[in-house]
Scaffold this active site. Structure first.
Site, PDB file in Angstrom:
ATOM      1  N   HIS A 237       0.801  -1.244   0.000  1.00 37.38           N
ATOM      2  CA  HIS A 237       0.000   0.000   0.000  1.00 37.38           C
ATOM      3  C   HIS A 237       0.838   1.301   0.000  1.00 37.38           C
ATOM      4  O   HIS A 237       0.849   2.034  -0.959  1.00 37.38           O
ATOM      5  CB  HIS A 237      -0.883   0.031   1.238  1.00 37.38           C
ATOM      6  CG  HIS A 237      -1.937  -1.024   1.264  1.00 37.38           C
ATOM      7  ND1 HIS A 237      -2.940  -1.136   0.326  1.00 37.38           N
ATOM      8  CD2 HIS A 237      -2.155  -2.038   2.139  1.00 37.38           C
ATOM      9  CE1 HIS A 237      -3.731  -2.166   0.632  1.00 37.38           C
ATOM     10  NE2 HIS A 237      -3.285  -2.709   1.713  1.00 37.38           N
TER      11      HIS A 237
HETATM   12  O1  RIB Z   1      -5.375   0.765   4.188  1.00 35.01           O
HETATM   13  C1  RIB Z   1      -3.977   0.678   4.140  1.00 35.01           C
HETATM   14  C2  RIB Z   1      -3.356   1.730   4.983  1.00 35.01           C
HETATM   15  O2  RIB Z   1      -3.729   1.545   6.347  1.00 35.01           O
HETATM   16  C3  RIB Z   1      -1.822   1.673   4.977  1.00 35.01           C
HETATM   17  O3  RIB Z   1      -1.311   2.953   5.177  1.00 35.01           O
HETATM   18  C4  RIB Z   1      -1.521   0.803   6.154  1.00 35.01           C
HETATM   19  O4  RIB Z   1      -0.214   1.068   6.673  1.00 35.01           O
HETATM   20  C5  RIB Z   1      -2.563   1.263   7.127  1.00 35.01           C
HETATM   21  O5  RIB Z   1      -2.092   2.481   7.712  1.00 35.01           O
END
Ligand code: RIB
Ligand code: CA
Length: 308
Positions: A237
């Site tokens: 992500h």
């Molecule tokens: O949904 C993914 C996000 O939420 C990423 O930033 C992960 O690290 C959590 O913070």
């Protein structure tokens, strides 16, 4: 001249991946790390920043500022995926005598030192940015751009069917930031879910000669075995948000206003607003050339010049 970056983070494993990538890139200079509660509490997120920096041992150590923690009771965290410490229980020590400052001071110092050049990469709940808009709106306007990992625009969420974790954790701050009119690039689940590493990628990192490659290979083992629905994969992500800065040619983005539902069953939902004149459009990244992105990611993390 490298681009100055403030990294605003809740320091889970994918945040560590993104931070390591940003610090490995000659095109970027991480001039500050500001922590926020999310994957883990803000004190653990702050300690995690210190743990990663101690392991990476960069030539220049960026200042770390402890930020805020969304206050709503019963908010979810990500310890079930990233482990109790948020970094995959990888055993990295907290450096002895390591100290941090305050996130507001890091923002004030670095935005004043790099007016019009600094990019804020926000990969956790937007609590710190929401507070800056409330308390010192002209300060954040000195940023060249905000690149934000968050939201689920045309796809299901990952905390509720409609909401993504970072936005869900502090929807009021997210609504403030996304409607602020600041130059924002939003990197939602629509694109970040498309980039998953598997065991072959992990083995590649483990065999690398760089501290960052080896650190991340160990760190991602825990979440790889716990990715809901598809074990053996690791969703990077937050690293995708850094990739948008490094390799913009690999991404497709469009412009639209995004409204955030702040409460009720749709809490944290990011809704595209079409054709509304009074709203503030942002750039929304919707797709990526996955193979090229992963190749670039591994090459940079395993490249020799990052061996410090
Ligand atoms: O949904 C993914 C996000 O939420 C990423 O930033 C992960 O690290 C959590 O913070
Ligand atoms: Ca994060």
């Amino acid at each position: 001249m490298p681009h100055p970056v403030i990294f605003d983070t809740d320091m889970g494993v994918d945040d560590a991946f993104a931070l390591t990538l940003a610090m490995a890139a000659n095109a970027l200079e991480v001039v500050g790390i500001c922590t926020v509660g999310g994957n883990v509490g803000v004190d653990q997120a702050t300690a995690n920043a210190g743990r990663c920096l101690a392991a990476l041992c960069p030539t220049t150590m960026p200042p770390v500022g402890r930020g805020r923690d969304p206050s709503d009771a019963g908010l979810p965290d990500a310890t079930s995926i990233f482990g109790a410490d948020g970094l995959g229980e990888c055993g990295l020590p907290v450096p002895a005598g390591w100290a941090c400052g305050d996130a507001q001071t890091v923002y004030e110092t670095m935005l004043s030192r790099h007016p019009g050049e600094l990019v804020v990469v926000a990969v956790g709940p937007l609590t710190n940015l929401g507070a800056l808009l409330d308390e010192n709106p002209s300060l954040l306007a000195k940023a060249q751009r905000l690149v934000i990992m968050g939201g689920a625009v045309f796809c299901p969420g990952n905390v509720t069917p409609k909401a993504e974790f970072n936005i869900y954790r502090d929807p009021i701050a997210a609504a403030k930031v996304l409607s602020s009119g600041l130059p924002i690039t939003l990197v939602p689940l629509d694109v970040t879910r498309k980039v998953a590493l598997d065991e072959s990628h992990r083995a590649h990192l483990a065999a690398s000669s760089t501290r960052g490659g080896r650190m991340l290979a160990t760190m991602i083992e825990y979440p790889m075995s716990r990715e809901p629905g598809r074990p053996g994969r690791f969703l990077v992500h937050d690293a995708v948000a850094v990739g948008v800065l490094l390799w913009p040619e690999l991404f497709l983005q469009t412009r639209m206003a995004v409204r955030v539902a702040v409460d009720g069953p749709d809490r944290g939902r990011t809704v595209p607003v079409v054709g509304s004149r009074e709203s503030s459009p942002v750039s929304v990244v919707l797709s990526v050339q996955v193979t090229d992105f992963v190749e670039n990611l591994l090459e940079l993390l395993c490249s020799e010049e990052f061996v410090v």
